[in-house]
Design an enzyme around this catalytic site. Sequence first.
Site, PDB file in Angstrom:
ATOM      1  N   LYS A 219       6.342  -7.921 -12.863  1.00 22.97           N
ATOM      2  CA  LYS A 219       6.464  -7.769 -11.408  1.00 22.97           C
ATOM      3  C   LYS A 219       5.939  -9.001 -10.671  1.00 22.97           C
ATOM      4  CE  LYS A 219       6.229  -2.661 -11.417  1.00 22.97           C
ATOM      5  NZ  LYS A 219       7.302  -2.148 -10.554  1.00 22.97           N
TER       6      LYS A 219
ATOM      7  N   HIS B 125      15.321   4.230 -17.747  1.00 21.44           N
ATOM      8  CA  HIS B 125      14.519   3.625 -16.673  1.00 21.44           C
ATOM      9  C   HIS B 125      14.006   2.237 -16.979  1.00 21.44           C
ATOM     10  CE1 HIS B 125      14.006   6.725 -13.572  1.00 21.44           C
ATOM     11  NE2 HIS B 125      14.282   7.570 -14.551  1.00 21.44           N
TER      12      HIS B 125
ATOM     13  N   LYS C 271      11.835   1.484   0.522  1.00 23.14           N
ATOM     14  CA  LYS C 271      10.935   2.028   1.546  1.00 23.14           C
ATOM     15  C   LYS C 271      10.662   0.973   2.615  1.00 23.14           C
ATOM     16  CE  LYS C 271       8.663   4.546  -2.212  1.00 23.14           C
ATOM     17  NZ  LYS C 271       7.534   4.427  -3.179  1.00 23.14           N
TER      18      LYS C 271
ATOM     19  N   LYS D 263       2.592  -2.126  -5.888  1.00 22.57           N
ATOM     20  CA  LYS D 263       3.286  -1.563  -7.055  1.00 22.57           C
ATOM     21  C   LYS D 263       2.343  -1.662  -8.225  1.00 22.57           C
ATOM     22  CE  LYS D 263       6.549  -4.660  -6.164  1.00 22.57           C
ATOM     23  NZ  LYS D 263       7.828  -3.952  -6.241  1.00 22.57           N
ATOM     24  N   ARG D 264       2.677  -1.029  -9.362  1.00 20.18           N
ATOM     25  CA  ARG D 264       1.843  -1.189 -10.543  1.00 20.18           C
ATOM     26  C   ARG D 264       1.663  -2.671 -10.847  1.00 20.18           C
ATOM     27  NH1 ARG D 264       0.299   3.547 -13.559  1.00 20.18           N
ATOM     28  NH2 ARG D 264      -0.519   2.041 -15.052  1.00 20.18           N
TER      29      ARG D 264
ATOM     30  N   THR E  14      11.864   1.021  -6.065  1.00 21.45           N
ATOM     31  CA  THR E  14      12.119   1.905  -4.933  1.00 21.45           C
ATOM     32  C   THR E  14      11.243   1.533  -3.745  1.00 21.45           C
ATOM     33  OG1 THR E  14      10.649   3.516  -5.974  1.00 21.45           O
ATOM     34  CG2 THR E  14      13.024   3.924  -6.149  1.00 21.45           C
TER      35      THR E  14
HETATM   36  C1  PLP Z   1       7.442   3.921  -4.393  1.00 19.46           C
HETATM   37  C2  PLP Z   1       6.224   3.939  -5.203  1.00 19.46           C
HETATM   38  C3  PLP Z   1       6.171   3.247  -6.422  1.00 19.46           C
HETATM   39  C4  PLP Z   1       7.322   2.416  -6.944  1.00 19.46           C
HETATM   40  O1  PLP Z   1       7.139   1.076  -6.491  1.00 19.46           O
HETATM   41  P1  PLP Z   1       7.978  -0.133  -7.110  1.00 19.46           P
HETATM   42  O2  PLP Z   1       7.595  -1.283  -6.238  1.00 19.46           O
HETATM   43  O3  PLP Z   1       9.416   0.209  -6.971  1.00 19.46           O
HETATM   44  O4  PLP Z   1       7.538  -0.314  -8.508  1.00 19.46           O
HETATM   45  C5  PLP Z   1       5.002   3.297  -7.158  1.00 19.46           C
HETATM   46  N1  PLP Z   1       3.928   3.986  -6.726  1.00 19.46           N
HETATM   47  C6  PLP Z   1       3.940   4.645  -5.549  1.00 19.46           C
HETATM   48  C7  PLP Z   1       2.710   5.365  -5.115  1.00 19.46           C
HETATM   49  C8  PLP Z   1       5.082   4.650  -4.756  1.00 19.46           C
HETATM   50  O5  PLP Z   1       5.072   5.327  -3.594  1.00 19.46           O
END
Ligand code: PLP
Length: 831
Positions: free
Chosen positions: A572, A375, A678, A566-567, A674
């Site tokens: 990022k 990952h 979305k 995101k985190r 991911t």
């Molecule tokens: C989809 C999702 C992530 C992943 O987000 P990335 O932008 O791909 O890092 C992290 N936390 C939550 C709550 C999510 O729904």
Amino acid sequence: MPPISAQPAPTGTPVAPEHNGHGKILFSGDPNASYERRLVFDHVVEPKTATIREQFEAVARAVRDLLTRQWLKTTQTYDRANPKRVYYLSMEFLIGRSLTNNITNLMAEPIVQEAMKREGLDPITLAEQEPDAGLGNGGLGRLAACFLDSMATMQLPAIGYGLRYEYGIFRQEIENGSQVERPDNWLRRPDPWEIPRLCETVEARLNCSVRIHNGAPHLEPNAPRVLVGVPYDRPIVGFGGKTVNTLRLWGASAPDFFNLGEFNHGDFFGAVLDRVTAESLTRVLYPDDSTAAGRRLRFVQEYFLVACSLADILRRFKSSNSDWRALPDKVAIQLNDTHPTLTVTELMRVLLDDARLGWDEAWDLTVRTLAYTNHTLLPEALERWPVELFELVLPRHLELIFEINRRFLGAVRAKFPGDEARAERASLIEEGASRNVRMAHLAIVGTHSTNGVAAIHSELLRTRTVKDLAEMFPERFGNKTNGITPRRWLHLCNPALATLITDAIGDGWVTDLSKLRALAPLAEDPTLRAKFRRAKETAKERFTSWLQTTTGQVVNPVSIFDCQIKRIHEYKRQLLMVLHIVVLYNRLRADPTLPIPPRTFFFAGKAAPAYTLAKLIIRLINSVAAVIDSDPAVRGKLAVVFLPEYNVSLAERLIPAADVSEQISTAGFEASGTSNMKFMMNGALTVGTRDGATIEMAQEAGEDNFFLFGLTADQVASSRGWYDPHWHYAHELETRTALDLIALGHFSNGDPGVFAPIRDTLLTKGDYYMHLADLGDYTRTQEHVSALFTDPDAWAKKALLNIAHSGRFSSDRTIHEYATEIWGAGPCPVD
Ligand SMILES: *Cc1c(COP(=O)(O)O)cnc(C)c1O
């Protein structure tokens, strides 16, 4: 199989499912009856006086009653058919809420809605009662949850295994602009979905014991201990409600020998304390994302997951098979990152020491049964555990690792004679002042398949990160681009858009997302574009009214909703988005009449509690938000909102309302992403770097319908040696002005030095993530975004084309690839 349940039979009448002839299930029967019975007999309250929490639990249990029969039947079907089973091992499952998801997947909305209406219950208020099951940090844990949904929907005989953390990821509060972590005691009240299986406990043996010393748990050598794993099962309802798979989460406990004879001094108190300490093992999820935490209890947690899950898997295997040689034909185990890599040595230990097989046969069975998903390429995130820790906790495993390594290095030297440097790089053991076991190497050597999670990531993994191992086992390496479940991330979270799509092309897309392609020609139709705009408006209004009622914040619903959620991590590049905001702010201060469409910038995300700079970035975002809010020159044009407590439910709320999706990591650093998928599926346009799965998304949608910018991964790597952020500071006026404003205290509210570390990171320390290199191109790209937004019809067309080409990013597609190319497993339909 032992009897399924140590549970009393449900008190509600399980409703017999009836098929409606379209391969889907309808439910007859009366959920009201079940609801009332749950309230009266489980809670012992008069329905009229029940609290809202009691109402939620009763409704959830009534919904569980609807699926119970099918859950039992799923288990029976698998037991009878004895198909090849898939086991997904993961330290994290970021599930979110289950009530609305289960109702949707059971296709039980009509009857549940009607039942709620009759009872005078408000579905939204009730759903809000459920805490998010936050048993994960971010993308990796959410992926595991999406995979479970897809596997159940595709009728694969699969089980997820994880840990039942009593405290999930911390709750984030913002105080004076800064993150404060609060414990997430999500199991404080009974969880209506989980079933403890006290009759199916398993044992895990450690060579040390866990003791509390000065208030902190610590490992005491040479005091072998048995830990007990208690399974807690949760139903995973496939769409249509036919297959109901299981997510089994392990809680730690101690064995029940309160036989005081064993504690020959009658140390009753000490025995009880031991038990309490054992139970603390699964108390809390380690709240780090993308850094190997290096905490010793985490190592024990990982082994606990592995030992319990493997014991359970092998018990299941032995109950219907008599020959160990059938193992790889009946069992596929997928390791979600290196966290469960000890499965390699645990399976070897069982096959050698318990089953008494010879090494070669045991090794062959192990490798053919296991597969590994990588990952991350971040060096600080690649797990390495000290040899000394193995000696303390798992000495037999260490012996096995040394023997595996001896044989493996023999093969390396045979294939590349005289190349000692290569052998050293490939070794499972990192030599040096402290010796460490390289878990990724063990995972690659001990499994038959290694995959990354997007094309570019798998390529970099193979050609850079673990090049030496890939050259040893080229046939083991592959790619499985991530996906997301369209049930939760479109059908459930965005009713306005889902209805539009179904009206346009039928509802087949819910289980076959490639069908969205039929929207592509329809994007030419102005009425469909108008409908899309209305759906987006609806979603934005829904979000803004939620925001106002819960936080009091008012945002302009016709502004561009520009989102990065995101985190919080340097790679990022939340800072890149902040710099762009400050650039716009400076432009507007210089010329308040500048004609730009109003934008609201949304941020959400948690910072690891020990990641000081990430926490400072949160503080900067909040400070910029406050200054912009109070400056009349920009008010109405720009607004910045930091939404606290990012979790699955918040993502489900904001993403449908988004116009712009920010996917702006330094190229080569985001494995897949991911949230990018979305947003695409919900009709946002992406501003992104050529990184992770964003590259493949742009390929699908066509680069014309994307806003790509910035350095490529190759350019990032090749300029690493000479890149100098000072050049940009010296030569780009807007870059300099923005940085100076931050560094000189404009956003510091009387505390001028606070943001000095951010300036240092971006300048003196060399800007490792190359924010300044990309800022110019990013700002120009955002001007194209603003220009397009002033033509709503053209915008809608691009958004529709994005939706039409998002089908590939369904986790159903990903799971289909895993099932056919790695697991060799197929569906086992349940009637
Ligand atoms: C989809 C999702 C992530 C992943 O987000 P990335 O932008 O791909 O890092 C992290 N936390 C939550 C709550 C999510 O729904």
